[in-house]
Design an enzyme around this catalytic site. Structure first.
Site, PDB file in Angstrom:
ATOM      1  N   ASP A 139       0.364   3.403  -9.953  1.00 24.24           N
ATOM      2  CA  ASP A 139       0.903   3.189  -9.257  1.00 24.24           C
ATOM      3  C   ASP A 139       2.522   3.022  -9.082  1.00 24.24           C
ATOM      4  O   ASP A 139       2.518   2.174 -10.313  1.00 24.24           O
ATOM      5  CB  ASP A 139      -0.063   3.121  -7.890  1.00 24.24           C
ATOM      6  CG  ASP A 139      -0.523   1.713  -7.450  1.00 24.24           C
ATOM      7  OD1 ASP A 139       0.307   1.098  -7.614  1.00 24.24           O
ATOM      8  OD2 ASP A 139      -1.760   1.691  -7.942  1.00 24.24           O
ATOM      9  N   GLN A 170      -0.670  -6.333 -24.767  1.00 14.84           N
ATOM     10  CA  GLN A 170       0.025  -7.239 -24.469  1.00 14.84           C
ATOM     11  C   GLN A 170       0.217  -6.956 -22.934  1.00 14.84           C
ATOM     12  O   GLN A 170       0.071  -6.916 -21.690  1.00 14.84           O
ATOM     13  CB  GLN A 170       1.454  -7.798 -24.712  1.00 14.84           C
ATOM     14  CG  GLN A 170       1.801  -8.909 -25.676  1.00 14.84           C
ATOM     15  CD  GLN A 170       3.437  -9.430 -25.311  1.00 14.84           C
ATOM     16  OE1 GLN A 170       4.271  -8.595 -26.050  1.00 14.84           O
ATOM     17  NE2 GLN A 170       3.408 -10.142 -25.176  1.00 14.84           N
ATOM     18  N   GLU A 201      -5.978   5.627 -25.257  1.00 19.99           N
ATOM     19  CA  GLU A 201      -5.385   5.632 -26.022  1.00 19.99           C
ATOM     20  C   GLU A 201      -5.989   6.455 -27.501  1.00 19.99           C
ATOM     21  O   GLU A 201      -7.198   6.762 -27.958  1.00 19.99           O
ATOM     22  CB  GLU A 201      -5.648   4.035 -27.018  1.00 19.99           C
ATOM     23  CG  GLU A 201      -4.537   3.814 -27.805  1.00 19.99           C
ATOM     24  CD  GLU A 201      -4.759   1.833 -28.132  1.00 19.99           C
ATOM     25  OE1 GLU A 201      -3.771   1.972 -29.246  1.00 19.99           O
ATOM     26  OE2 GLU A 201      -5.834   1.669 -27.409  1.00 19.99           O
ATOM     27  N   THR A 230       0.917  -1.294  -0.276  1.00 23.28           N
ATOM     28  CA  THR A 230      -0.235  -0.213  -0.006  1.00 23.28           C
ATOM     29  C   THR A 230       0.892   1.048   0.245  1.00 23.28           C
ATOM     30  O   THR A 230       0.853   2.436  -0.496  1.00 23.28           O
ATOM     31  CB  THR A 230      -1.146   0.263   1.335  1.00 23.28           C
ATOM     32  OG1 THR A 230      -2.012  -1.395   1.175  1.00 23.28           O
ATOM     33  CG2 THR A 230      -2.231   1.285   0.983  1.00 23.28           C
ATOM     34  N   ARG A 283       7.625  -8.016 -17.309  1.00 24.16           N
ATOM     35  CA  ARG A 283       7.884  -7.327 -18.777  1.00 24.16           C
ATOM     36  C   ARG A 283       9.565  -7.865 -18.808  1.00 24.16           C
ATOM     37  O   ARG A 283       9.957  -7.005 -20.293  1.00 24.16           O
ATOM     38  CB  ARG A 283       7.587  -6.422 -19.317  1.00 24.16           C
ATOM     39  CG  ARG A 283       5.747  -6.490 -18.897  1.00 24.16           C
ATOM     40  CD  ARG A 283       4.948  -7.765 -20.133  1.00 24.16           C
ATOM     41  NE  ARG A 283       3.829  -8.069 -20.453  1.00 24.16           N
ATOM     42  CZ  ARG A 283       3.191  -9.025 -20.862  1.00 24.16           C
ATOM     43  NH1 ARG A 283       3.721  -9.692 -20.999  1.00 24.16           N
ATOM     44  NH2 ARG A 283       1.629  -8.782 -20.672  1.00 24.16           N
ATOM     45  N   ILE A 330      -1.690  -3.998 -22.065  1.00 23.78           N
ATOM     46  CA  ILE A 330      -3.404  -3.797 -22.230  1.00 23.78           C
ATOM     47  C   ILE A 330      -3.521  -4.607 -20.620  1.00 23.78           C
ATOM     48  O   ILE A 330      -4.398  -4.254 -19.790  1.00 23.78           O
ATOM     49  CB  ILE A 330      -4.156  -3.541 -22.566  1.00 23.78           C
ATOM     50  CG1 ILE A 330      -5.658  -2.216 -22.348  1.00 23.78           C
ATOM     51  CG2 ILE A 330      -4.709  -4.738 -23.607  1.00 23.78           C
ATOM     52  CD1 ILE A 330      -5.220  -0.777 -21.799  1.00 23.78           C
ATOM     53  N   ARG A 331      -2.761  -6.089 -20.853  1.00 20.90           N
ATOM     54  CA  ARG A 331      -3.573  -7.207 -20.023  1.00 20.90           C
ATOM     55  C   ARG A 331      -3.132  -6.626 -18.785  1.00 20.90           C
ATOM     56  O   ARG A 331      -3.867  -7.000 -17.599  1.00 20.90           O
ATOM     57  CB  ARG A 331      -2.704  -7.993 -20.098  1.00 20.90           C
ATOM     58  CG  ARG A 331      -3.251  -8.749 -21.230  1.00 20.90           C
ATOM     59  CD  ARG A 331      -2.030  -9.762 -21.601  1.00 20.90           C
ATOM     60  NE  ARG A 331      -2.190 -11.216 -20.823  1.00 20.90           N
ATOM     61  CZ  ARG A 331      -3.211 -12.367 -21.392  1.00 20.90           C
ATOM     62  NH1 ARG A 331      -4.227 -11.673 -21.809  1.00 20.90           N
ATOM     63  NH2 ARG A 331      -3.207 -12.961 -20.128  1.00 20.90           N
ATOM     64  N   HIS A 332      -1.829  -5.654 -18.393  1.00 17.22           N
ATOM     65  CA  HIS A 332      -1.741  -5.120 -17.127  1.00 17.22           C
ATOM     66  C   HIS A 332      -2.736  -4.142 -16.580  1.00 17.22           C
ATOM     67  O   HIS A 332      -2.997  -3.071 -17.342  1.00 17.22           O
ATOM     68  CB  HIS A 332      -0.518  -4.060 -16.627  1.00 17.22           C
ATOM     69  CG  HIS A 332       0.543  -5.583 -17.148  1.00 17.22           C
ATOM     70  ND1 HIS A 332       1.147  -5.784 -16.335  1.00 17.22           N
ATOM     71  CD2 HIS A 332       1.170  -6.402 -18.232  1.00 17.22           C
ATOM     72  CE1 HIS A 332       2.224  -7.077 -16.527  1.00 17.22           C
ATOM     73  NE2 HIS A 332       2.307  -6.661 -18.163  1.00 17.22           N
ATOM     74  N   ARG A 375     -10.963   6.014 -34.515  1.00 13.94           N
ATOM     75  CA  ARG A 375     -12.267   6.632 -34.757  1.00 13.94           C
ATOM     76  C   ARG A 375     -12.534   8.110 -35.422  1.00 13.94           C
ATOM     77  O   ARG A 375     -13.579   8.120 -36.322  1.00 13.94           O
ATOM     78  CB  ARG A 375     -13.177   5.961 -33.612  1.00 13.94           C
ATOM     79  CG  ARG A 375     -13.276   4.918 -33.152  1.00 13.94           C
ATOM     80  CD  ARG A 375     -14.337   4.744 -32.260  1.00 13.94           C
ATOM     81  NE  ARG A 375     -15.749   4.784 -32.746  1.00 13.94           N
ATOM     82  CZ  ARG A 375     -16.911   5.416 -32.341  1.00 13.94           C
ATOM     83  NH1 ARG A 375     -16.940   4.683 -30.381  1.00 13.94           N
ATOM     84  NH2 ARG A 375     -18.288   5.604 -33.030  1.00 13.94           N
TER      85      ARG A 375
END
Length: 304
Positions: free
Chosen positions: A212, A109, A120, A89, A223, A111-113, A124
């Site tokens: 954080d 890959q 982003e 904490t 990674r 964004i899995r975190h 569009r």
């Protein structure tokens, strides 16, 4: 998405604009604010903003009023204690926001975190630039025979040249089709949100990524690992240098207890004690499976 001369000038103006503040700062991170750290062929990371420093971690742990309540060596000892005992904490009290430019397949890959805030660049609303990640020869390898997620032997020069030509040709052809499909007026052409579906995943995107310190450490630990994919590992390596300049005590503790350490199971710890006691332990008597035993032997430097 390429930085224009006007954007570069704006970034330099931001770096030149120094404000007096009462908030906690990090001299190391101040030096990195807004600077562009180039990665791969078109990618980069730059620090946009941050909150807190090593003292902020200590302050949160002690719930104290500010700096100066303890000596710096005591602060460092407390940070090491927090890291060693997984008290996460206080590390969450430090936050940082990055501007990242990266290939789409790396972003998927990344964004899995999920423990972060992300905004982003939107295809569009805007037209993506004609920028693609094309690997260097030494980054091209065959499929690993032992790991379904990894690479094996480096391709020979002839095969690597063939692959790079395919990547270049496909990228350019898809982008040309993307441009051709886009709406020219209200009556013909395809909407941007549909035309983008034909673009390859090696095209570059950009985002703001805020997280954080605790979750950033977790990202770097996973990674930056030697088994991580090269194209995301190089981003993690830059992030680790930035974090080290930001919170040097916390990063040193992270290196000591997470990044450069190894975790043992109860069976592994038992085997260590038995080996110290002079017992000849084998995989059959260890209580471990073949793969875990192999990893255990690598950790302690024992012949498999």
């Amino acid at each position: 998405m390429t930085l224009s001369e006007e954007q570069k000038k704006d970034i330099q103006n931001q770096r030149n604009n120094v404000n007096q503040t009462r908030r906690a700062i990090s001299i190391g991170m101040e030096d990195n604010l807004y600077s562009i750290n180039k990665i791969l062929d078109h990618g980069f990371i730059r620090v946009v903003d941050y909150m807190g420093n090593d003292t902020s971690i200590v302050q949160a742990a002690r719930v104290s009023y500010g700096e100066g309540t303890k000596k710096s060596r005591d602060d460092k000892s407390l940070i090491f204690y927090l890291m060693r005992h997984w008290h996460s904490t206080p590390f969450e009290m430090c936050e940082v926001k990055f501007h990242v430019k990266l290939p789409v397949f790396v972003a998927r890959q990344w964004i899995r975190h999920r423990t972060a805030n992300v905004n982003e660049y939107s295809a569009r609303y805007s037209i993506l630039d004609k920028e693609f990640y094309i690997p260097k020869f030494e980054s091209l390898a065959s499929q690993s025979s032992s790991n379904n997620q990894g690479r094996g032997e480096i391709l020979d020069e002839e095969e690597a040249s063939r692959v790079i030509e395919i990547l270049k040709n496909d990228s350019l052809r898809n982008y040309e089709n993307y441009e051709e499909m886009l709406s020219q007026d209200d009556k013909k052409g395809l909407a941007r949100e549909l035309a983008r579906m034909n673009l390859p995943t090696n095209i570059y995107t950009q985002w703001y990524w805020k997280t954080d310190l605790h979750n950033l450490f977790n990202f770097i630990r996973l990674r930056k690992d030697k088994h991580a994919q090269f194209e995301i590992r190089v981003y993690a390596e830059v992030l680790s240098k930035l974090v080290k300049s930001w919170v040097p005590f916390a990063y040193e503790a992270f290196e000591q207890y997470q990044l450069n350490s190894s975790q043992l199971s109860a069976n592994g710890l038992s085997c260590i004690k038995r080996i110290i006691g002079g017992e000849n332990v084998s995989q059959e008597t260890s209580g471990m499976g073949k793969r875990e035993w192999s990893e255990f032997c690598q950790i302690i430097g024992k012949d498999n």
